[in-house]
Design a protein around this motif. Structure first.
Motif, PDB file in Angstrom:
ATOM      1  N   ASP A  57       0.791  -0.846  -0.057  1.00 20.07           N
ATOM      2  CA  ASP A  57      -0.026   0.163  -0.110  1.00 20.07           C
ATOM      3  C   ASP A  57       0.913   1.470  -0.019  1.00 20.07           C
ATOM      4  OD1 ASP A  57       0.869  -0.135   2.451  1.00 20.07           O
ATOM      5  OD2 ASP A  57      -1.016  -0.289   3.669  1.00 20.07           O
ATOM      6  N   ASN A  58       2.288   1.087  -0.316  1.00 17.12           N
ATOM      7  CA  ASN A  58       3.045   2.409  -0.233  1.00 17.12           C
ATOM      8  C   ASN A  58       3.998   2.066  -1.221  1.00 17.12           C
ATOM      9  OD1 ASN A  58       5.493   1.800   1.586  1.00 17.12           O
ATOM     10  ND2 ASN A  58       3.615   1.093   2.676  1.00 17.12           N
ATOM     11  N   GLU A  59       4.668   3.340  -1.731  1.00 16.25           N
ATOM     12  CA  GLU A  59       5.952   3.228  -2.754  1.00 16.25           C
ATOM     13  C   GLU A  59       7.065   2.665  -1.847  1.00 16.25           C
ATOM     14  OE1 GLU A  59       5.989   4.258  -5.767  1.00 16.25           O
ATOM     15  OE2 GLU A  59       3.840   4.577  -5.929  1.00 16.25           O
ATOM     16  N   VAL A  60       7.398   2.715  -0.776  1.00 17.05           N
ATOM     17  CA  VAL A  60       8.654   2.282  -0.284  1.00 17.05           C
ATOM     18  C   VAL A  60       8.284   0.779  -0.156  1.00 17.05           C
ATOM     19  CG1 VAL A  60       9.863   2.166   2.089  1.00 17.05           C
ATOM     20  CG2 VAL A  60       8.995   4.163   1.400  1.00 17.05           C
ATOM     21  N   ALA A  61       7.118   0.332   0.354  1.00 15.23           N
ATOM     22  CA  ALA A  61       7.350  -1.347   0.461  1.00 15.23           C
ATOM     23  C   ALA A  61       7.433  -1.816  -1.074  1.00 15.23           C
ATOM     24  CB  ALA A  61       5.742  -1.643   0.973  1.00 15.23           C
ATOM     25  N   ALA A  62       6.706  -1.073  -2.235  1.00 21.86           N
ATOM     26  CA  ALA A  62       6.644  -1.514  -3.638  1.00 21.86           C
ATOM     27  C   ALA A  62       8.168  -1.704  -3.964  1.00 21.86           C
ATOM     28  CB  ALA A  62       5.905  -0.737  -4.545  1.00 21.86           C
TER      29      ALA A  62
ATOM     30  N   LYS B 204      27.350   7.978  -7.509  1.00 24.20           N
ATOM     31  CA  LYS B 204      27.810   8.058  -8.914  1.00 24.20           C
ATOM     32  C   LYS B 204      28.968   7.077  -9.227  1.00 24.20           C
ATOM     33  CE  LYS B 204      26.691  12.667  -9.814  1.00 24.20           C
ATOM     34  NZ  LYS B 204      27.286  14.060  -9.943  1.00 24.20           N
ATOM     35  N   ARG B 205      29.815   6.645  -8.281  1.00 28.79           N
ATOM     36  CA  ARG B 205      30.913   5.983  -8.311  1.00 28.79           C
ATOM     37  C   ARG B 205      30.360   4.244  -8.068  1.00 28.79           C
ATOM     38  NH1 ARG B 205      36.121   6.795  -5.469  1.00 28.79           N
ATOM     39  NH2 ARG B 205      36.686   5.314  -7.211  1.00 28.79           N
ATOM     40  N   GLY B 206      29.102   4.353  -7.825  1.00 26.06           N
ATOM     41  CA  GLY B 206      28.804   3.013  -7.894  1.00 26.06           C
ATOM     42  C   GLY B 206      28.081   2.380  -6.320  1.00 26.06           C
ATOM     43  N   THR B 207      28.517   3.119  -5.281  1.00 22.82           N
ATOM     44  CA  THR B 207      28.020   2.878  -4.113  1.00 22.82           C
ATOM     45  C   THR B 207      26.686   2.828  -3.921  1.00 22.82           C
ATOM     46  OG1 THR B 207      30.011   3.687  -3.082  1.00 22.82           O
ATOM     47  CG2 THR B 207      28.360   3.391  -1.565  1.00 22.82           C
ATOM     48  N   LYS B 208      26.223   1.687  -3.273  1.00 20.09           N
ATOM     49  CA  LYS B 208      24.654   1.564  -3.052  1.00 20.09           C
ATOM     50  C   LYS B 208      24.248   2.316  -1.759  1.00 20.09           C
ATOM     51  CE  LYS B 208      21.399  -1.776  -3.754  1.00 20.09           C
ATOM     52  NZ  LYS B 208      20.967  -3.183  -3.870  1.00 20.09           N
ATOM     53  N   ILE B 209      23.522   3.286  -1.897  1.00 16.31           N
ATOM     54  CA  ILE B 209      23.108   3.998  -0.654  1.00 16.31           C
ATOM     55  C   ILE B 209      21.821   3.548  -0.021  1.00 16.31           C
ATOM     56  CG2 ILE B 209      22.911   6.295   0.462  1.00 16.31           C
ATOM     57  CD1 ILE B 209      25.204   7.178  -1.180  1.00 16.31           C
ATOM     58  N   LEU B 210      21.682   2.773   0.942  1.00 18.32           N
ATOM     59  CA  LEU B 210      20.303   2.338   1.594  1.00 18.32           C
ATOM     60  C   LEU B 210      20.121   3.160   2.433  1.00 18.32           C
ATOM     61  CD1 LEU B 210      21.166  -1.477   1.257  1.00 18.32           C
ATOM     62  CD2 LEU B 210      19.821  -0.168  -0.189  1.00 18.32           C
ATOM     63  N   ILE B 211      18.817   3.681   2.750  1.00 18.39           N
ATOM     64  CA  ILE B 211      18.256   4.477   3.793  1.00 18.39           C
ATOM     65  C   ILE B 211      17.221   3.587   4.452  1.00 18.39           C
ATOM     66  CG2 ILE B 211      17.416   6.781   4.188  1.00 18.39           C
ATOM     67  CD1 ILE B 211      18.911   7.764   1.528  1.00 18.39           C
ATOM     68  N   CYS B 212      17.415   3.710   5.798  1.00 16.37           N
ATOM     69  CA  CYS B 212      16.235   3.168   6.633  1.00 16.37           C
ATOM     70  C   CYS B 212      14.963   3.637   6.526  1.00 16.37           C
ATOM     71  CB  CYS B 212      16.814   2.950   8.070  1.00 16.37           C
ATOM     72  SG  CYS B 212      15.507   2.463   9.351  1.00 16.37           S
ATOM     73  N   GLY B 213      13.818   2.975   5.734  1.00 10.62           N
ATOM     74  CA  GLY B 213      12.369   3.699   5.751  1.00 10.62           C
ATOM     75  C   GLY B 213      11.736   4.077   6.939  1.00 10.62           C
TER      76      GLY B 213
ATOM     77  N   ILE C 210      18.190  10.916  -2.520  1.00  8.61           N
ATOM     78  CA  ILE C 210      19.341  10.365  -2.834  1.00  8.61           C
ATOM     79  C   ILE C 210      19.488   8.927  -2.539  1.00  8.61           C
ATOM     80  CG2 ILE C 210      20.828  10.893  -0.899  1.00  8.61           C
ATOM     81  CD1 ILE C 210      23.341  10.963  -2.604  1.00  8.61           C
ATOM     82  N   GLY C 211      19.956   7.859  -3.023  1.00 11.64           N
ATOM     83  CA  GLY C 211      19.953   6.836  -2.565  1.00 11.64           C
ATOM     84  C   GLY C 211      18.364   5.853  -2.735  1.00 11.64           C
ATOM     85  N   LEU C 212      18.282   4.721  -1.847  1.00  6.78           N
ATOM     86  CA  LEU C 212      17.151   4.129  -1.993  1.00  6.78           C
ATOM     87  C   LEU C 212      16.517   3.943  -0.524  1.00  6.78           C
ATOM     88  CD1 LEU C 212      18.558   0.992  -3.992  1.00  6.78           C
ATOM     89  CD2 LEU C 212      16.912   2.883  -4.846  1.00  6.78           C
ATOM     90  N   ILE C 213      15.273   4.349  -0.480  1.00  5.26           N
ATOM     91  CA  ILE C 213      14.493   4.271   0.992  1.00  5.26           C
ATOM     92  C   ILE C 213      14.422   2.517   0.932  1.00  5.26           C
ATOM     93  CG2 ILE C 213      12.450   4.318   2.184  1.00  5.26           C
ATOM     94  CD1 ILE C 213      14.094   6.897   1.719  1.00  5.26           C
ATOM     95  N   SER C 214      14.883   1.938   2.037  1.00  6.84           N
ATOM     96  CA  SER C 214      15.084   0.769   2.017  1.00  6.84           C
ATOM     97  C   SER C 214      14.413   0.116   3.558  1.00  6.84           C
ATOM     98  CB  SER C 214      16.783   0.385   2.071  1.00  6.84           C
ATOM     99  OG  SER C 214      16.799  -1.167   2.030  1.00  6.84           O
ATOM    100  N   ASN C 215      14.765  -1.183   3.732  1.00  6.38           N
ATOM    101  CA  ASN C 215      14.144  -1.745   4.861  1.00  6.38           C
ATOM    102  C   ASN C 215      15.444  -2.527   5.790  1.00  6.38           C
ATOM    103  OD1 ASN C 215      13.981  -4.713   4.089  1.00  6.38           O
ATOM    104  ND2 ASN C 215      13.301  -3.475   2.292  1.00  6.38           N
ATOM    105  N   MET C 216      14.884  -3.126   6.731  1.00  8.25           N
ATOM    106  CA  MET C 216      15.792  -3.585   7.812  1.00  8.25           C
ATOM    107  C   MET C 216      16.660  -4.708   6.940  1.00  8.25           C
ATOM    108  SD  MET C 216      17.712  -3.388  10.385  1.00  8.25           S
ATOM    109  CE  MET C 216      16.936  -2.153  11.751  1.00  8.25           C
ATOM    110  N   PHE C 217      15.671  -5.755   6.547  1.00  6.03           N
ATOM    111  CA  PHE C 217      16.001  -6.828   5.874  1.00  6.03           C
ATOM    112  C   PHE C 217      17.137  -6.473   4.646  1.00  6.03           C
ATOM    113  CE2 PHE C 217      15.878 -10.274   2.606  1.00  6.03           C
ATOM    114  CZ  PHE C 217      16.114 -11.287   3.431  1.00  6.03           C
TER     115      PHE C 217
END
Length: 191
Positions: free
Chosen positions: A35-40, A145-154, A168-175
């Motif tokens: 039901d939300n963009e972050v979960a999708a 830009k240099r290829g580091t994946k940036i994961l941000i706790c939603g 910037i980065g990806l809104i992510s999850n604990m898993f």
């Protein structure tokens, strides 16, 4: 047969964990409703990391992510380099701005490394480093830009009311964050 998962109204990372259970059982085609963009985004990235080919359909009752095992697709493996978890937007205790200066200098050093970290995860106050007005924002953008994946706790961005301001980065999850850190050859925690 399509396995249906109703993950609406579930807190992070439960939607991903429900999908993981179906993937671990070897299900060929899975359809998750969130039901939300972050979960999708979280569910989509998880499917991709396991060799599934996801498609998305937005409907009034929710966002449907349907995925089937890709022909010959294999689970993605970590490159085995470095992963860093930041739980603060400063290095050290509050000291009249010194912690912010040290953090910016540390991240700047990473941008000049021959191989930047494969993953940077931001949790707790660390998520504030991904705000456009943060002194660390441009440096994180350069690392991305240099290829580091940036994961941000939603969960953290939601707690601080910052989710919509992260650009910037990806809104992510604990898993996803835990898997990315565990999959790296070397991990570092700062905060």
């Amino acid at each position: 047969m399509i396995i249906e998962i109703d993950a609406r109204k579930l807190a992070c990372p439960k939607p991903v964990l429900l999908v993981k259970e179906a993937v671990d059982r070897g299900e060929e085609t899975i359809r998750a409703c969130v039901d939300n963009e972050v979960a999708a985004g979280n569910v989509t990235r998880f499917f991709e990391s396991r060799g599934y080919l996801p498609t998305r359909e937005d409907k009034e009752e929710g966002i449907y992510v349907t995925a089937s095992k890709g022909a010959g697709a294999e689970e993605k493996k970590s490159s085995g380099s470095r992963a860093i978890l930041f739980t603060s937007d400063k290095i050290g205790a509050e000291s009249g701005g010194l912690g912010d200066v040290l953090m910016k200098a540390y991240l700047g050093t990473l941008t000049n490394a021959a191989e930047p970290p494969s993953v940077i995860a931001l949790m707790n106050d660390g998520v504030k480093m991904a705000l456009p007005e943060a002194s660390t924002f441009d440096t994180l953008a350069e690392l991305e830009k240099r290829g580091t994946k940036i994961l941000i706790c939603g969960t953290c961005t939601k707690h601080f009311g910052l989710t919509e301001r992260i650009s910037i980065g990806l809104i992510s999850n604990m898993f996803e964050i835990a898997e990315a850190l565990a999959g790296a050859e070397r991990q570092l925690v700062l905060g």
